[in-house]
Enzyme design. Sequence first.
Site, PDB file in Angstrom:
ATOM      1  N   CYS A   2     -43.300   1.939  36.320  1.00  0.00           N
ATOM      2  CA  CYS A   2     -42.946   2.973  35.353  1.00  0.00           C
ATOM      3  C   CYS A   2     -42.623   4.238  36.137  1.00  0.00           C
ATOM      4  O   CYS A   2     -42.983   4.360  37.297  1.00  0.00           O
ATOM      5  CB  CYS A   2     -44.114   3.271  34.419  1.00  0.00           C
ATOM      6  SG  CYS A   2     -44.620   1.845  33.464  1.00  0.00           S
ATOM      7  N   ARG A  27     -37.005   2.765  37.596  1.00  0.00           N
ATOM      8  CA  ARG A  27     -38.375   2.262  37.782  1.00  0.00           C
ATOM      9  C   ARG A  27     -38.881   1.513  36.542  1.00  0.00           C
ATOM     10  O   ARG A  27     -39.916   0.848  36.605  1.00  0.00           O
ATOM     11  CB  ARG A  27     -39.320   3.438  38.051  1.00  0.00           C
ATOM     12  CG  ARG A  27     -38.976   4.236  39.276  1.00  0.00           C
ATOM     13  CD  ARG A  27     -39.990   5.334  39.458  1.00  0.00           C
ATOM     14  NE  ARG A  27     -41.296   4.769  39.715  1.00  0.00           N
ATOM     15  CZ  ARG A  27     -41.776   4.509  40.909  1.00  0.00           C
ATOM     16  NH1 ARG A  27     -41.064   4.777  41.968  1.00  0.00           N
ATOM     17  NH2 ARG A  27     -42.984   3.991  41.051  1.00  0.00           N
ATOM     18  N   TRP A  74     -41.916   0.341  31.835  1.00  0.00           N
ATOM     19  CA  TRP A  74     -41.624  -1.083  32.061  1.00  0.00           C
ATOM     20  C   TRP A  74     -42.871  -1.790  31.577  1.00  0.00           C
ATOM     21  O   TRP A  74     -43.920  -1.726  32.222  1.00  0.00           O
ATOM     22  CB  TRP A  74     -41.384  -1.301  33.558  1.00  0.00           C
ATOM     23  CG  TRP A  74     -40.899  -2.660  33.949  1.00  0.00           C
ATOM     24  CD1 TRP A  74     -39.623  -3.129  33.831  1.00  0.00           C
ATOM     25  CD2 TRP A  74     -41.662  -3.700  34.578  1.00  0.00           C
ATOM     26  NE1 TRP A  74     -39.555  -4.400  34.347  1.00  0.00           N
ATOM     27  CE2 TRP A  74     -40.780  -4.783  34.808  1.00  0.00           C
ATOM     28  CE3 TRP A  74     -42.990  -3.840  34.972  1.00  0.00           C
ATOM     29  CZ2 TRP A  74     -41.190  -5.958  35.408  1.00  0.00           C
ATOM     30  CZ3 TRP A  74     -43.388  -5.025  35.572  1.00  0.00           C
ATOM     31  CH2 TRP A  74     -42.487  -6.062  35.781  1.00  0.00           C
ATOM     32  N   GLY A 101     -49.261   1.886  36.241  1.00  0.00           N
ATOM     33  CA  GLY A 101     -50.284   1.056  36.879  1.00  0.00           C
ATOM     34  C   GLY A 101     -50.946   0.182  35.819  1.00  0.00           C
ATOM     35  O   GLY A 101     -50.418   0.028  34.708  1.00  0.00           O
ATOM     36  N   GLU A 484     -31.063 -15.216  49.704  1.00  0.00           N
ATOM     37  CA  GLU A 484     -30.923 -13.835  49.228  1.00  0.00           C
ATOM     38  C   GLU A 484     -29.717 -13.716  48.286  1.00  0.00           C
ATOM     39  O   GLU A 484     -29.777 -13.030  47.258  1.00  0.00           O
ATOM     40  CB  GLU A 484     -30.807 -12.895  50.444  1.00  0.00           C
ATOM     41  CG  GLU A 484     -30.364 -11.474  50.156  1.00  0.00           C
ATOM     42  CD  GLU A 484     -31.237 -10.709  49.162  1.00  0.00           C
ATOM     43  OE1 GLU A 484     -32.277 -11.227  48.734  1.00  0.00           O
ATOM     44  OE2 GLU A 484     -30.837  -9.596  48.771  1.00  0.00           O
ATOM     45  N   LYS A 488     -29.518 -12.530  44.252  1.00  0.00           N
ATOM     46  CA  LYS A 488     -28.616 -11.520  43.666  1.00  0.00           C
ATOM     47  C   LYS A 488     -27.997 -12.065  42.383  1.00  0.00           C
ATOM     48  O   LYS A 488     -27.929 -11.376  41.376  1.00  0.00           O
ATOM     49  CB  LYS A 488     -27.484 -11.147  44.629  1.00  0.00           C
ATOM     50  CG  LYS A 488     -27.843 -10.494  45.950  1.00  0.00           C
ATOM     51  CD  LYS A 488     -28.622  -9.223  45.850  1.00  0.00           C
ATOM     52  CE  LYS A 488     -30.090  -9.455  45.910  1.00  0.00           C
ATOM     53  NZ  LYS A 488     -30.980  -8.399  46.128  1.00  0.00           N
ATOM     54  N   GLU A 491     -30.631 -12.301  39.499  1.00  0.00           N
ATOM     55  CA  GLU A 491     -31.158 -11.073  38.904  1.00  0.00           C
ATOM     56  C   GLU A 491     -30.094 -10.216  38.235  1.00  0.00           C
ATOM     57  O   GLU A 491     -30.376  -9.596  37.216  1.00  0.00           O
ATOM     58  CB  GLU A 491     -32.007 -10.270  39.905  1.00  0.00           C
ATOM     59  CG  GLU A 491     -31.346  -9.986  41.199  1.00  0.00           C
ATOM     60  CD  GLU A 491     -32.270  -9.337  42.210  1.00  0.00           C
ATOM     61  OE1 GLU A 491     -33.419  -9.022  41.901  1.00  0.00           O
ATOM     62  OE2 GLU A 491     -31.810  -9.134  43.340  1.00  0.00           O
ATOM     63  N   HIS A 507     -31.951 -34.801  50.686  1.00  0.00           N
ATOM     64  CA  HIS A 507     -33.305 -35.331  50.454  1.00  0.00           C
ATOM     65  C   HIS A 507     -33.728 -35.208  48.994  1.00  0.00           C
ATOM     66  O   HIS A 507     -34.889 -34.975  48.706  1.00  0.00           O
ATOM     67  CB  HIS A 507     -34.305 -34.627  51.370  1.00  0.00           C
ATOM     68  CG  HIS A 507     -34.009 -34.850  52.813  1.00  0.00           C
ATOM     69  ND1 HIS A 507     -34.277 -36.026  53.461  1.00  0.00           N
ATOM     70  CD2 HIS A 507     -33.404 -34.049  53.721  1.00  0.00           C
ATOM     71  CE1 HIS A 507     -33.869 -35.948  54.723  1.00  0.00           C
ATOM     72  NE2 HIS A 507     -33.335 -34.750  54.896  1.00  0.00           N
ATOM     73  N   LYS A 609     -37.651  -1.484  39.726  1.00  0.00           N
ATOM     74  CA  LYS A 609     -37.341  -1.221  41.133  1.00  0.00           C
ATOM     75  C   LYS A 609     -38.541  -1.409  42.029  1.00  0.00           C
ATOM     76  O   LYS A 609     -38.455  -1.992  43.093  1.00  0.00           O
ATOM     77  CB  LYS A 609     -36.781   0.192  41.269  1.00  0.00           C
ATOM     78  CG  LYS A 609     -36.292   0.523  42.662  1.00  0.00           C
ATOM     79  CD  LYS A 609     -35.041  -0.252  42.986  1.00  0.00           C
ATOM     80  CE  LYS A 609     -34.522   0.004  44.385  1.00  0.00           C
ATOM     81  NZ  LYS A 609     -33.587  -1.059  44.794  1.00  0.00           N
TER      82      LYS A 609
END
Length: 614
Positions: A2, A27, A74, A101, A484, A488, A491, A507, A609
């Site tokens: 947040c 955030r 968030w 938190g 990576e 991308k 997300e 396999h 973030k």
Amino acid sequence: MCGISGIAGFKNIGIPLLDSIRHLEYRGYDSCGIAILGSHGIEVRKNIGSVDEVNERERLSEPDGKLGIAHTRWATHGGVTKENTHPHLSCKGDFALVHNGIISNYQELKKELTREGHKFHSETDTEVIVHLVEKYFKSSKDSVRQAHDAVEKAFIKAIKRLEGTYAVAMVTIYEKDKIFCAKKESPLVIGIGGDTNYIGSDFNAFIDYTKNAVVLDDDEYAVVSKDRYFIKNTANGETVRKKITEIHWDSDMAKKGGYPHYMLKEIYEQPQCVINALQVDKLLIKKISDMIIESKKTYLIGVGTTYYVSLIGEYQFSSVAGIFTPAISSDEFKNLAHIDKNTLVIALSQSGETYDTLNALKYAKNKGAKTAAIVNVMGSSIARLADYTILQGSGPEICVISTKAALSQMIILLMAAIEIAVRNKKLTVKNKTEIERHISHLPEIIQRVLNEKSGFIHTIAQKYSHINNWLYLGRGKYYPIALESSLKMKEVAYVHAEGMPAGFLKHGTIALIDENLYSIMFMPPKSDEDLYRLSSGSAEEIKARKGFIIGFHFGDKRESEKLFNEEIVLPKVPDIIAPFLELVVAQLFAYFTAVALKRNIDKPRSLAKSVTVA
Ligand code: F6R
């Protein structure tokens, strides 16, 4: 997680307060609100949605006042509802509070407070804090309540009851010129502006107004007014003196500068970020290399993208320097690592606040390990906790999805690998100079790829934006690049993409392949003969089963002319920098796919973030 912001000023602070949560929106962005202390008490305006949406409905900057706090959320405890949006008020509306938190003992506190008659309006863990302050303030004797520090006393009493993590900011009608804040394991900084002071979860909250900041440490609290502030230790109340940090970031760096999205801007900033990474003081690279050489074992840790950066580091240290430095995802660190005083743990983190990485680093430190970090945010918790920190200098990364910060970290790790290779006699000084020369061309080559290829990548991404499942395949150091790159895609475009070593395909996963399964093959240059041959072999396996392949490659002639159904051909470059170019292409591919699918690019759903919870 947040975003918290607060301003203590001398004139109406509605507009700067609104501005500051716009800068913190990355955030957390499912809801937001402000509390402004005016002549008639505290006015709270809040709702669900982005800052702009909420502002349109609630006119967040309208209330008149010189002191206020604000929050972008968030959600963790309690759904995305207006009631759960911060700020939260005490029963009588005389205290307003925001929090970042998780309060782990909130249920017992809530029971206690409910029994005592407090009325709760939300399902959040946060609301207990404001009721606790109210409880302690009300229960203090009249004479104490008149004292200048009565609110401070109640605030600290409440804070001491909290278990878990928090950055908290509070305003009250009883102290009209003060913001009360406290921190434990969630970030909080104070901006010192002369006649106006600020608080924020990070510097972006006030970067437009001041470049001077003080970073709060765990178990500290602060009382901030327009022209004064003090910081004390929460446990013993002793005053803490702290040095003022000068922020090197520019407010323009944190703006979009004509790009439609921060993600695109930050992808385009990569040439400069690589230059900045290459300019990291050689003594710092030498120092981190010394630490690696002197340790019996080194773990590289990070999570999400930074885990993949660690994995690239593992390949670079192995192939260039001839040492094994296992990469461990920070959230699994305790389950895997064996730590003693001869262990070095290097943490990778853009934000420097990620709970999993911070926690792993603390664990390692407690067990006697030496610690180092490569971090983008100055003054962040990880930057301060590690024995030794390299600040990567990538500038603010606002898009929730990491691009430029990750590439910079890969370059810094590569430089350390080269330094160690020379000392281990794996490379001669002459070879080192030659390799460094190749790397020094990377910024201009990335720029060329951005200039010349992005139109084509856009077209290809649009053409295949209807595909729901991808395999991203690479061998050797192209494997972490594939991982990576697939992250991308997931997300930003919400499209499933599975990264895998190309050799692993046969396999099991190969059973999935038919004309409906789409793959991207991250090819090495032909100069890397073995890897090239083996990667081509994996592509052949897919082709034989009619799988569709987009090849990212360097224009090398292949035996099988029609190995790929589509291809993105890159300029011929030395092997050492080739993977980074393919990463940039994959970032653009994910970005343009997300544009085609009309995704919320800079703030994808459910992401934040800096993830400051376990
Ligand atoms: C992906 C992404 C996340 C972060 C991860 C670690 O684009 O941004 O996977 O990489 O949450 O964050 P930091 O680097 O801030 O520790």
